[in-house]
Structures are given as structure tokens and as C-alpha cells.
Scaffold this active site. Structure first.
Site, short mmCIF file in Angstrom:
data_model
loop_
_atom_site.label_atom_id
_atom_site.label_comp_id
_atom_site.label_asym_id
_atom_site.label_seq_id
_atom_site.Cartn_x
_atom_site.Cartn_y
_atom_site.Cartn_z
NE ARG A 553 5.52 -4.98 0.42
CZ ARG A 553 5.90 -4.68 1.67
NH1 ARG A 553 5.10 -4.97 2.67
NH2 ARG A 553 7.06 -4.10 1.90
CE LYS A 576 9.82 -7.53 -0.63
NZ LYS A 576 9.78 -6.48 -1.68
CG HIS A 648 3.70 -2.53 -6.21
ND1 HIS A 648 3.35 -3.26 -5.09
CD2 HIS A 648 4.89 -1.94 -5.89
CE1 HIS A 648 4.28 -3.13 -4.16
NE2 HIS A 648 5.22 -2.34 -4.62
NE ARG A 651 4.48 -0.94 -0.96
CZ ARG A 651 4.41 -1.08 0.36
NH1 ARG A 651 3.24 -1.09 0.94
NH2 ARG A 651 5.51 -1.18 1.09
CG HIS A 682 9.74 0.43 2.68
ND1 HIS A 682 9.78 1.70 2.18
CD2 HIS A 682 8.97 -0.28 1.81
CE1 HIS A 682 9.07 1.77 1.05
NE2 HIS A 682 8.58 0.58 0.82
CE1 TYR A 691 7.21 4.69 -3.93
CE2 TYR A 691 8.06 4.21 -1.75
CZ TYR A 691 7.36 3.82 -2.87
OH TYR A 691 6.80 2.57 -2.93
#
Length: 715
Positions: A553, A576, A648, A651, A682, A691
Site C-alpha cells: 500500500r 491496516k 493502488h 498493488r 489482508h 482478484y
């Protein structure tokens, strides 16, 4: 029995005479059974005979041997030179021997048990019923019950015994006062206990059903830090310091092997019983967390170590626990802390220094070693008895204060005052709420401009409708709606808008991906940034290259410090959801970063940030975003799939290209998904499956499997 320790007839007659004589042999048997050494037993027997003479000379009996008499005997020892004191050579062992003799007599019913005054007042009847209900119906462990009882007792003392008069305002005031200045762990424990107590009261019908809503949820991010584990060389050193024939070393080696090879918890080792070992089948039954039982194979190395310990384990103790203490009196290990202490001491002898040593480090070591040897995550989860299959995945893997609000507005507006209370309470529970604070303050100013001191649904709708998109309108609306539910508990006049007014459904469009040519165009544009002879072009070439090569990120890249670069990769700290993970780097990425860091024009910043400006200050996101928009224009990148190029997107591109390189087959894709979820940081693997929408090659395999299931009934 004392004949094993004394041979002189005169000594034997003296020990078996007097008040203590009738019980001296039994006391010797008890000391032997408890594992005391020969020299210690001799000293304790002398002390037992001595205290008998002491009582007899004062015309007392063994029934008078209490705490006062023991203290009097201690004072007597300082000046005693009678024959019973072995010529005045008492040493420091005599007082301990008298204490053991007193305990032996209490067990025989010859001495009164000491009255232990409990300084703690008895629990109120309501708290007793609360803890009993949780133990019976929820099956919580005794330590958890005690923790709940402390929080509930404090609340009952602060708010009064009549729970029907409790109000949300009083509950919040109690929490705000109780958690002020405390640690975050203590705050979270208190909040958990009060929520449980309020729910119990609502279940009984003794309190308002919505009183529990006054207590905020606790911010808790599981598995956010990197697992602490040992390398193979470090584990070898730990086992080496446990070699030897001493009972303690033999026991410690068996315990450490169970922890490091089978991944047992410290509590599992403490509770292990002789019946749990099946030597014919070569298995071990473990009953651990949540009463979950499993039978695991017993490796040869571990089995040999346990057998060696059982051969020297004291067998006179009436217990079936496998592991006992090695210091008299011998007894089963009292808690998991004893196992962690054994491991910590072994680490110290091996020269291994960890911030938080303990038995769980070896459990992490077992999981890491299994993963390195190619064991699947599913099988690792079975061995470690994880209740969630994704715990093993996530195991490998901001609280910042927002600017203060305007004090004058907080004094003037009732809505802003309610916002301050709401934010303060939830931040006590561990939430940052930076965006929430911005939105709520914006709504409070909007309500003030309309001269409204309470929340109205029409005002919420008018303010939320100012959002430029449906998603933003939904987010603004739901943020205020949650705040309104909180405020309505304090003031019934506040209106709580209905949920999902805008009918927004969370959908994610396929990501905007970059082709290799587009990435090259971005890098070429970065090299053309002006001034050409400054550090600026090199900053953005290194930054874009790192994002494209690692899928970080942008916030993670900008937060990197030089100390986060190691031989194993990049250490991404508390990003995060407070997660910390280690990101491996390819050799080309390492070379590029090193070239950038060695640039002669790069000035080290005060905090050693990796990406800095020409002045040596930390690079900010707003500056990076502005430069990136310019680079997109210079590279003439176009909108694709209805989405413009973004930072982003690099990524997203990394994740999709990684999946495209996965071998075909659902099992390989499943393994790749879990690895990618860990690599990207994640919190849920569900986010990674998104994805698949941008990976047609893998969707074909999914479609084929679906057709086979429908037509043939085979998964």
C-alpha cells in the site's frame, strides 16, 4: 523409617521420645515421599524433635502448635544450645522443618488448621449469581469468571445496588472514570466484563434491554503482529542446554520437545496425564483450549525424551500428571506459567534474548518449521488445533489522535458535545476513528448552521446527500446513524434514522491493471521530472518500482524506515488493522533500494524515513498523489474498464500477476490465495478472492469445476 537417616542408638532413642516421638517415623516417610533429599530430611527431623521438647518444657501439647507458637520457637532458636538443637547448630533449616512438621500434623488431624482471614469482602449475591450463570451456561474458565466478577463488582459499587435505576449516561460515566489513565489491555478487559454483566442483567429482566449499547465494542485485531519463533540453530542450542542426567534437565528437555515438535500449548503440557500416552499406537491425546480433544502422533525423538523422564519421575506421589516439580515438596505443575518459566530459563541458558519469551514461542516455532517443510496450512491447523482454518494463514503475516476540534464550537453546540463524548468513549475502547471524527464534526457544523440542537432524520439525509457518489452518501449516512443510536440512549428526543436508507450495496468493480509497458512509461516519466539533476526523479522511480514489485500500500511504503530493511525483506509495521508482516524482496528490488539509499543527494531524515524529500523531510501522501497525477499525464495513460490509473492500481496489478503465475488446478490456486493474503496483509482471505474476477485463466478452472459438479455431482 528414621533408621535410613540415623544409625546411632542414642540419637534414635532421643528422636523417638518426647511429644514428637510418636510421629517422627511417619514424618520421615512423608518427607521422603515428597522428594526431599537426605540432608534436608535429617535437618527437618531434628527440628521436629526439637519443637517437641520446646512444647513439653512449656507444658504444652502438639495441639498447641500454631502460628504464635512457631514464631516463639523461632525466637528460641537464636539463643538455644540444648541437646535437641544439635549443639546449637540450627542453621536456617530448622524453621522450615517446623513448618513442614506442622503441616504434617495438620494433615493427621493433630493440629488445628490456621484460620486464614480473607481480607476481601464477600461478593454481592447478584455477582455470585452472575458468575455461577456464566460458568454453568457459557462454560467459561475460572480465571475468566474472576475477571468478570471484578468488573461487575466495580460497576455495582459505583452505580448502586438497584440496577433498575441505571441509565446509559451513568454507565458511560463509570467507564470513562474507570479507564482514565489505565493501560489499553486493562481498558479492554473492563469493557468486556461490563458488557457481559449488562447482558446478563437484560437477560434476567432486571435492567433496560438497550443498556448494553452504552458500552462500546472493543477494538481488537487478532494476529496483528509477527509470530515470535526460533530458528533451527537456536532451537538446537535450547535443547543442548537441557542435556544431562539431572531430573530437572531431563524433564525440561521432554517438555520443550513436546512444545517445539508438536506445537502444544503450555496448558496442554501442564494438564498432560499418563493415560493420554498410548505407547502401543505411538500417539498422545491432548485436551486443550475450548475442551477440544485430539490425538496426535508421537515422534520418536519426543517419545524417547518422555520415556527417559518417566523412568526417573517420582512414583510415590498419588497423581497421574506426567510432569511434576523437581523441588520438594514434589507436586504437579500448578499452571501454564510454570511451563513458560522452564522455557524462559532454558532461553537464558542458551543465550537467546526475546522481548517476550515463553512457551508459546516454541508453538510458533513448530508451525513455522512445518510450513518450511511443505506441510499444508490445513494440516498445520489440525496439528495446532486452530478453531479457524485461516488463523495459520494470518499468523504469518493507527492509532493516531486526530487534530483537536474547535473548543468554542464544542461549548456552543449540543450536537458537537455529544460527538466529543461518543469519540472519547470509543477511543477508550481502542479505535482511532480519524475519518469518523471528520464526518461527525462536519455533520455537527451542518446541524448548527440549521440551528438544531438534536439529531433529526431530515437533517441527516440533507447532509449525507451532499456526498458526490452513492457510496460516499451511504458512508456519511451510516456514520451519523450509528452515532445517533448512541445519542438516543442519553436523550430520547434524538432521532435514529433507519438503516440502509440509500439502498447501497457494496460492489467492487474489477481493478484497473497496468500492463508492463504502462509501468515502464510511468518510470520513464518519473525520470523526466525536474529538476533533472536533483533527488526528485530518483525518489519517484524508487517508489513506483517498489510498489510495482511488492504490492505494498502507498501508506506502507511511505511509512518505511531504514531500520525496517533487513536481509529477510521489509518489515511492515502495524498498518491496516494493526497488522505487522514481513515482505520478502527480490534481488533486483533490493539492488534498486540500495542504489536509491546511497544517492549522494539524499539527506537522512531525523526519523530515518526511506522516502524523503530533497530537504530530508518525510514524503507525504498528498505530494505523492499530486506528482503521480502528473506522471499519468506525462505517460499519457488512459482510463481502462471505466477506472482511471491510481497508485493502488499497482498493488492490484501485482496481486493479479501473482495469481496468473500460479499453476493450474484448484488446490494450487487455494494455496496461492492463502499465501497472497498473507503477503498483501489482508485481514480476511475473502478480500483476496476478489482478484479472481480479474484473472480469466483461473476463472476458467472455477467454471469447469462448477460444470463438473452440476453434471456429475463431483466436486
Amino acid at each position: 523409617m528414621i533408621d535410613r537417616y540415623f544409625s546411632a542408638p542414642k540419637t534414635l532413642r532421643r528422636l523417638r521420645s518426647g511429644l514428637s516421638g510418636a510421629y517422627i517415623d511417619g514424618f520421615a516417610d512423608a518427607l521422603t515421599r515428597d522428594g526431599y533429599g537426605h540432608a534436608t530430611v535429617v535437618r527437618y527431623l531434628r527440628a521436629a524433635a526439637h519443637v517437641g521438647v520446646f512444647l513439653e518444657r512449656r507444658h504444652k501439647t502438639l495441639a498447641d502448635l500454631d502460628a504464635v507458637t512457631v514464631r516463639s520457637f523461632r525466637r528460641h532458636l537464636r539463643r538455644c544450645h540444648c541437646p535437641a538443637s544439635n549443639g546449637g547448630r540450627n542453621g536456617h533449616h530448622a524453621p522450615f522443618g517446623v513448618q513442614r512438621f506442622q503441616a504434617y500434623l495438620i494433615g493427621r488431624g493433630l493440629c488445628p488448621r490456621p484460620i486464614i482471614s480473607d481480607a476481601r469482602p464477600p461478593l454481592p449475591a447478584l455477582i455470585t449469581e452472575f458468575t455461577a450463570w456464566y460458568q454453568t451456561h457459557r462454560g467459561v474458565a475460572p480465571p475468566t469468571v474472576r475477571h468478570y466478577a471484578r468488573g461487575a463488582t466495580a460497576m455495582l459499587a459505583a452505580l448502586g445496588a438497584d440496577v433498575r435505576t441505571w441509565t446509559p449516561q451513568a454507565v458511560r460515566q463509570f467507564l470513562m472514570k474507570a479507564v482514565t489513565g489505565g493501560r489499553s489491555e486493562s481498558t479492554q478487559k473492563l469493557i468486556t466484563a461490563t458488557r457481559a454483566f449488562l447482558r446478563y442483567l437484560a437477560f434476567r429482566g432486571d435492567a433496560r434491554a438497550d443498556l448494553g449499547l452504552a458500552v462500546p465494542a472493543v477494538a481488537h485485531w487478532r494476529l496483528a503482529s509477527l509470530p515470535r519463533h526460533l530458528t533451527a540453530a537456536e532451537l538446537t542450542r535450547v535443547l543442548a542446554v537441557c542435556e544431562g542426567d539431572q531430573p530437572a534437565r531431563v524433564r525440561d528437555r521432554a517438555m520443550i520437545l513436546l512444545l517445539a515438535r508438536l506445537g502444544l500449548r503450555a496448558g496442554d503440557v501442564t494438564q498432560l496425564r499418563l493415560a493420554d500416552l498410548d505407547w502401543e499406537q505411538g500417539t498422545i491425546q491432548v485436551t486443550g483450549k475450548s475442551r477440544y480433544q485430539v490425538r496426535l502422533p508421537l515422534p520418536q525423538e519426543v517419545g524417547d525424551a518422555v520415556l527417559r523422564y518417566l523412568a526417573i519421575r517420582p512414583g510415590v506421589l498419588e497423581t497421574d500428571r506426567v510432569f511434576l516439580t523437581t523441588i520438594a515438596p514434589v507436586s504437579p505443575l500448578c499452571s501454564s506459567d510454570a511451563v513458560s518459566s522452564v522455557v524462559t530459563r532454558a532461553f537464558q541458558r542458551a543465550g537467546i534474548h526475546l522481548a517476550r519469551p515463553g512457551a508459546h514461542v516454541l508453538r510458533h516455532t513448530a508451525a513455522t518449521e512445518m510450513l518450511r517443510h511443505g506441510v499444508s496450512l490445513d494440516h498445520i491447523g489440525l496439528v495446532l488445533r486452530h478453531q479457524s482454518r485461516h488463523v495459520g494463514v494470518l499468523r504469518k503475516s493507527r492509532h493516531r489522535h486526530a487534530p483537536p476540534g474547535r473548543a468554542a464550537m464544542a461549548r456552543e453546540a449540543v450536537v458537537i458535545a455529544a460527538v466529543e463524548t461518543y469519540l472519547a468513549l470509543r477511543r477508550r475502547a481502542g479505535f482511532a476513528l480519524s475519518n469518523t471524527e471528520y464526518l461527525l464534526r462536519s455533520f455537527a457544523r451542518f446541524a448548527r448552521d440549521r440551528e438544531e440542537s438534536i439529531i433529526r432524520t431530515t437533517t441527516v439525509l440533507a447532509w449525507a446527500s451532499q456526498g458526490p457518489s452513492l457510496a460516499q452518501r451511504h458512508r456519511r449516512y451510516e456514520t451519523v446513524r450509528r452515532f445517533a443510536v448512541h445519542a438516543q440512549l442519553d436523550d430520547p428526543r434524538q432521532e435514529a434514522p433507519p438503516a440502509h436508507y440509500f439502498g447501497y450495496r457494496t460492489t467492487r468493480r474489477p481493478p484497473r491493471l497496468y500492463t508492463p509497458t504502462e509501468v515502464d512509461q510511468l518510470l520513464a516519466a518519473a525520470r523526466r521530472l525536474t529538476p533533472a539533476d536533483s533527488l526528485r526523479p530518483h525518489i519517484y522511480v524508487a517508489l513506483i518500482s517498489l510498489l510495482a514489485a511488492t504490492g505494498l500500500r502507498i501508506s506502507e511504503a511511505l511509512a518505511l524506515q531504514v531500520s525496517d530493511l533487513s536481509a529477510d525483506g521489509l518489515l511492515i509495521r502495524k498498518t491496516k488493522f494493526q497488522k505487522t508482516r514481513l515482505v520478502p524482496l527480490h534481488e533486483t528490488a533490493i539492488t534498486g533500494l540500495e542504489q536509491y539509499l546511497r544517492h549522494p543527494q539524499r539527506r537522512p531524515s531525523r526519523c530515518s524515513w526511506v522516502f524523503v524529500t530533497e530537504r530530508g523531510e518525510r514524503l507525504l501522501y498528498r505530494d505523492v498523489h499530486a506528482v503521480f497525477r502528473r506522471l499519468v499525464s506525462m505517460a499519457q495513460l488512459r482510463v481502462a474498464s471505466g477506472r482511471a490509473p491510481t497508485l493502488h492500481g499497482l498493488r492490484h496489478t501485482f496481486a493479479v500477476r501473482a495469481l496468473e503465475a500460479t499453476p493450474t488446478g484448484r488446490s494450487q490456486v487455494a494455496h496461492a490465495m492463502r499465501a497472497l493474503a498473507t503477503y498483501l496483509g489482508h485481514v480476511s482471505i475473502v478480500s483476496t478472492y476478489w482478484y479472481l474476477e480479474a484473472t480469466p485463466e483461473l476463472l476458467v478452472d472455477v467454471a469447469t469445476a462448477s460444470e463438473r459438479f452440476v453434471s456429475e455431482g463431483q466436486p
